[in-house]
Design a protein around this motif. Structure first.
Motif, PDB file in Angstrom:
ATOM      1  N   VAL A  26       0.822  -1.211   0.000  1.00 29.12           N
ATOM      2  CA  VAL A  26       0.000   0.000   0.000  1.00 29.12           C
ATOM      3  C   VAL A  26       0.857   1.263   0.000  1.00 29.12           C
ATOM      4  CG1 VAL A  26      -2.051  -0.980   1.115  1.00 29.12           C
ATOM      5  CG2 VAL A  26      -0.218  -0.084   2.533  1.00 29.12           C
ATOM      6  N   LYS A  27       0.304   2.285  -0.646  1.00 30.54           N
ATOM      7  CA  LYS A  27       0.746   3.661  -0.451  1.00 30.54           C
ATOM      8  C   LYS A  27      -0.239   4.196   0.574  1.00 30.54           C
ATOM      9  CE  LYS A  27       2.627   5.396  -4.771  1.00 30.54           C
ATOM     10  NZ  LYS A  27       2.366   6.328  -5.870  1.00 30.54           N
ATOM     11  N   GLU A  28       0.257   4.525   1.737  1.00 28.37           N
ATOM     12  CA  GLU A  28      -0.646   4.869   2.827  1.00 28.37           C
ATOM     13  C   GLU A  28      -1.138   6.307   2.728  1.00 28.37           C
ATOM     14  OE1 GLU A  28       0.467   1.748   6.232  1.00 28.37           O
ATOM     15  OE2 GLU A  28       1.866   3.419   6.060  1.00 28.37           O
ATOM     16  N   ASP A  29      -2.394   6.488   3.059  1.00 25.58           N
ATOM     17  CA  ASP A  29      -3.043   7.794   3.027  1.00 25.58           C
ATOM     18  C   ASP A  29      -2.951   8.411   4.418  1.00 25.58           C
ATOM     19  OD1 ASP A  29      -4.643  10.018   2.778  1.00 25.58           O
ATOM     20  OD2 ASP A  29      -6.481   8.906   2.318  1.00 25.58           O
ATOM     21  N   MET A  30      -2.040   9.346   4.591  1.00 27.46           N
ATOM     22  CA  MET A  30      -1.833   9.971   5.897  1.00 27.46           C
ATOM     23  C   MET A  30      -3.037  10.807   6.338  1.00 27.46           C
ATOM     24  SD  MET A  30       1.119   8.972   7.013  1.00 27.46           S
ATOM     25  CE  MET A  30       0.640   7.395   6.340  1.00 27.46           C
ATOM     26  N   LEU A  31      -3.979  11.059   5.417  1.00 29.10           N
ATOM     27  CA  LEU A  31      -5.161  11.835   5.764  1.00 29.10           C
ATOM     28  C   LEU A  31      -6.369  10.951   6.090  1.00 29.10           C
ATOM     29  CD1 LEU A  31      -4.844  14.716   3.146  1.00 29.10           C
ATOM     30  CD2 LEU A  31      -4.127  14.701   5.534  1.00 29.10           C
ATOM     31  N   SER A  32      -6.163   9.628   6.086  1.00 28.68           N
ATOM     32  CA  SER A  32      -7.271   8.734   6.434  1.00 28.68           C
ATOM     33  C   SER A  32      -7.567   8.859   7.925  1.00 28.68           C
ATOM     34  CB  SER A  32      -6.943   7.294   6.069  1.00 28.68           C
ATOM     35  OG  SER A  32      -5.933   6.790   6.936  1.00 28.68           O
ATOM     36  N   ASP A  33      -8.768   8.475   8.301  1.00 34.05           N
ATOM     37  CA  ASP A  33      -9.205   8.615   9.694  1.00 34.05           C
ATOM     38  C   ASP A  33      -8.223   8.020  10.694  1.00 34.05           C
ATOM     39  OD1 ASP A  33     -11.449   9.999   9.012  1.00 34.05           O
ATOM     40  OD2 ASP A  33     -12.839   8.314   9.256  1.00 34.05           O
ATOM     41  N   TRP A  34      -7.758   6.780  10.426  1.00 38.78           N
ATOM     42  CA  TRP A  34      -6.932   6.177  11.463  1.00 38.78           C
ATOM     43  C   TRP A  34      -5.529   6.748  11.530  1.00 38.78           C
ATOM     44  CZ3 TRP A  34      -8.594   1.584   8.442  1.00 38.78           C
ATOM     45  CH2 TRP A  34      -7.657   1.209   7.485  1.00 38.78           C
ATOM     46  N   PHE A  35      -4.992   7.268  10.435  1.00 41.65           N
ATOM     47  CA  PHE A  35      -3.680   7.907  10.531  1.00 41.65           C
ATOM     48  C   PHE A  35      -3.782   9.299  11.141  1.00 41.65           C
ATOM     49  CE2 PHE A  35      -2.268   4.684   7.409  1.00 41.65           C
ATOM     50  CZ  PHE A  35      -1.204   4.192   8.135  1.00 41.65           C
ATOM     51  N   ILE A  36      -4.828  10.033  10.815  1.00 40.22           N
ATOM     52  CA  ILE A  36      -4.999  11.368  11.388  1.00 40.22           C
ATOM     53  C   ILE A  36      -5.050  11.290  12.912  1.00 40.22           C
ATOM     54  CG2 ILE A  36      -6.768  13.161  11.706  1.00 40.22           C
ATOM     55  CD1 ILE A  36      -5.003  13.622   9.306  1.00 40.22           C
ATOM     56  N   ARG A  37      -5.680  10.263  13.429  1.00 38.62           N
ATOM     57  CA  ARG A  37      -5.821  10.114  14.881  1.00 38.62           C
ATOM     58  C   ARG A  37      -4.664   9.340  15.524  1.00 38.62           C
ATOM     59  NH1 ARG A  37     -11.113  10.028  12.884  1.00 38.62           N
ATOM     60  NH2 ARG A  37     -12.491  11.446  13.989  1.00 38.62           N
ATOM     61  N   ALA A  38      -3.745   8.853  14.712  1.00 35.35           N
ATOM     62  CA  ALA A  38      -2.684   7.967  15.205  1.00 35.35           C
ATOM     63  C   ALA A  38      -1.618   8.704  16.001  1.00 35.35           C
ATOM     64  CB  ALA A  38      -2.022   7.265  14.016  1.00 35.35           C
ATOM     65  N   ASN A  39      -1.065   7.977  16.947  1.00 34.42           N
ATOM     66  CA  ASN A  39       0.167   8.405  17.605  1.00 34.42           C
ATOM     67  C   ASN A  39       1.307   7.851  16.769  1.00 34.42           C
ATOM     68  OD1 ASN A  39      -0.967   9.693  19.931  1.00 34.42           O
ATOM     69  ND2 ASN A  39      -1.502   7.661  20.680  1.00 34.42           N
ATOM     70  N   CYS A  40       2.428   8.551  16.765  1.00 35.45           N
ATOM     71  CA  CYS A  40       3.516   8.105  15.906  1.00 35.45           C
ATOM     72  C   CYS A  40       4.885   8.487  16.440  1.00 35.45           C
ATOM     73  CB  CYS A  40       3.351   8.681  14.498  1.00 35.45           C
ATOM     74  SG  CYS A  40       3.754  10.435  14.380  1.00 35.45           S
ATOM     75  N   ALA A  41       5.877   7.849  15.876  1.00 34.29           N
ATOM     76  CA  ALA A  41       7.274   8.240  16.031  1.00 34.29           C
ATOM     77  C   ALA A  41       7.855   8.231  14.621  1.00 34.29           C
ATOM     78  CB  ALA A  41       8.025   7.264  16.927  1.00 34.29           C
ATOM     79  N   ILE A  42       8.530   9.314  14.280  1.00 31.60           N
ATOM     80  CA  ILE A  42       9.129   9.446  12.947  1.00 31.60           C
ATOM     81  C   ILE A  42      10.645   9.549  13.127  1.00 31.60           C
ATOM     82  CG2 ILE A  42       9.267  10.836  10.842  1.00 31.60           C
ATOM     83  CD1 ILE A  42       6.406  11.846  11.584  1.00 31.60           C
ATOM     84  N   TYR A  43      11.355   8.700  12.409  1.00 33.77           N
ATOM     85  CA  TYR A  43      12.815   8.665  12.473  1.00 33.77           C
ATOM     86  C   TYR A  43      13.383   8.941  11.089  1.00 33.77           C
ATOM     87  CZ  TYR A  43      12.094   6.120  16.862  1.00 33.77           C
ATOM     88  OH  TYR A  43      11.707   5.745  18.130  1.00 33.77           O
ATOM     89  N   SER A  44      14.570   9.527  11.060  1.00 34.17           N
ATOM     90  CA  SER A  44      15.259   9.706   9.782  1.00 34.17           C
ATOM     91  C   SER A  44      16.575   8.942   9.816  1.00 34.17           C
ATOM     92  CB  SER A  44      15.516  11.194   9.498  1.00 34.17           C
ATOM     93  OG  SER A  44      16.454  11.719  10.416  1.00 34.17           O
ATOM     94  N   LEU A  45      17.037   8.590   8.639  1.00 39.09           N
ATOM     95  CA  LEU A  45      18.319   7.905   8.486  1.00 39.09           C
ATOM     96  C   LEU A  45      18.999   8.470   7.251  1.00 39.09           C
ATOM     97  CD1 LEU A  45      20.231   5.562   9.408  1.00 39.09           C
ATOM     98  CD2 LEU A  45      19.027   4.130   7.740  1.00 39.09           C
ATOM     99  N   THR A  46      20.236   8.863   7.412  1.00 38.15           N
ATOM    100  CA  THR A  46      21.012   9.375   6.286  1.00 38.15           C
ATOM    101  C   THR A  46      21.522   8.203   5.463  1.00 38.15           C
ATOM    102  OG1 THR A  46      21.645  11.316   7.571  1.00 38.15           O
ATOM    103  CG2 THR A  46      22.987  10.808   5.629  1.00 38.15           C
TER     104      THR A  46
END
Length: 195
Positions: free
Chosen positions: A60-80
């Motif tokens: 899937v290409k995830e839809d960050m604007l869908s109901d469950w992602f909008i309400r989701a808690n998250c952690a975002i990490y970056s890697l060089t």
């Protein structure tokens, strides 16, 4: 050699499946995705193809604007990573996307994780197995254990990932919350619908 960043998104979407996995792992985030931009404009994973159908799963290409992602808690990490590595990862994912109808969700593999027994199936991944496979296939990380045993919460500790943001996904990219100044999220300005 030019360097770029990739982004690891760990979420708690609150779905029934996510809550069941959380009961087992006791970890705050139980879904893993990968993106090539800090704005999270395009996020890839293995999960539900249709939001209302938990049985139709795959690439899937995830839809960050869908109901469950909008309400989701998250952690975002970056890697060089190197320019060559990011191009390899994009190419690898593009091939999966072109053939996405051949790929399915590796539900048996999720149970394999619970018993520490790798269950690899042809053209099948669960979310963290997919992210780990992308990273391994493209020589970004050489995992010490089988990628079919990698849990979402383990991914940030497999390399020099840097925590960019932790909190409500909807708030990511608002003001100075974005880990990278001037990188507004696709979520910026979006309001959560009230139920």
């Amino acid at each position: 050699m030019e360097e770029k960043k990739i982004y690891l998104l760990l979420t708690d979407t609150g779905t029934l499946f996510s809550r069941l996995i959380k009961c087992y792992t006791k970890k705050p985030y139980n879904h893993a995705s990968i993106a090539f931009d800090g704005e999270l404009a395009t996020v890839y994973s293995f999960g539900r193809k249709k939001p209302r159908n938990p049985f139709l799963c795959g690439f899937v290409k995830e839809d960050m604007l869908s109901d469950w992602f909008i309400r989701a808690n998250c952690a975002i990490y970056s890697l060089t990573v190197t320019d060559a590595q990011i191009n390899q990862m994009r190419s690898y994912i593009r091939e999966l996307e072109i053939q996405k109808e051949l790929y399915r969700y590796n539900l048996l593999g999720v149970f394999g994780v619970m018993f520490n027994k790798p269950i690899e199936r042809k053209n099948a991944f669960f979310c963290s197995q997919f992210v780990a496979s992308v990273l391994k296939h493209c020589n970004v990380i050489d995992f010490t254990k089988d990628v079919s045993l990698i849990k979402p919460h383990e991914l940030p500790y497999t390399a020099a990932f840097q925590l960019v943001y932790e909190g409500k996904l909807m708030a990511y990219g608002m003001g100075d919350l974005a880990g990278e100044k001037g990188a507004p999220s696709v979520l910026q300005g979006f309001e959560v619908p009230t139920t």
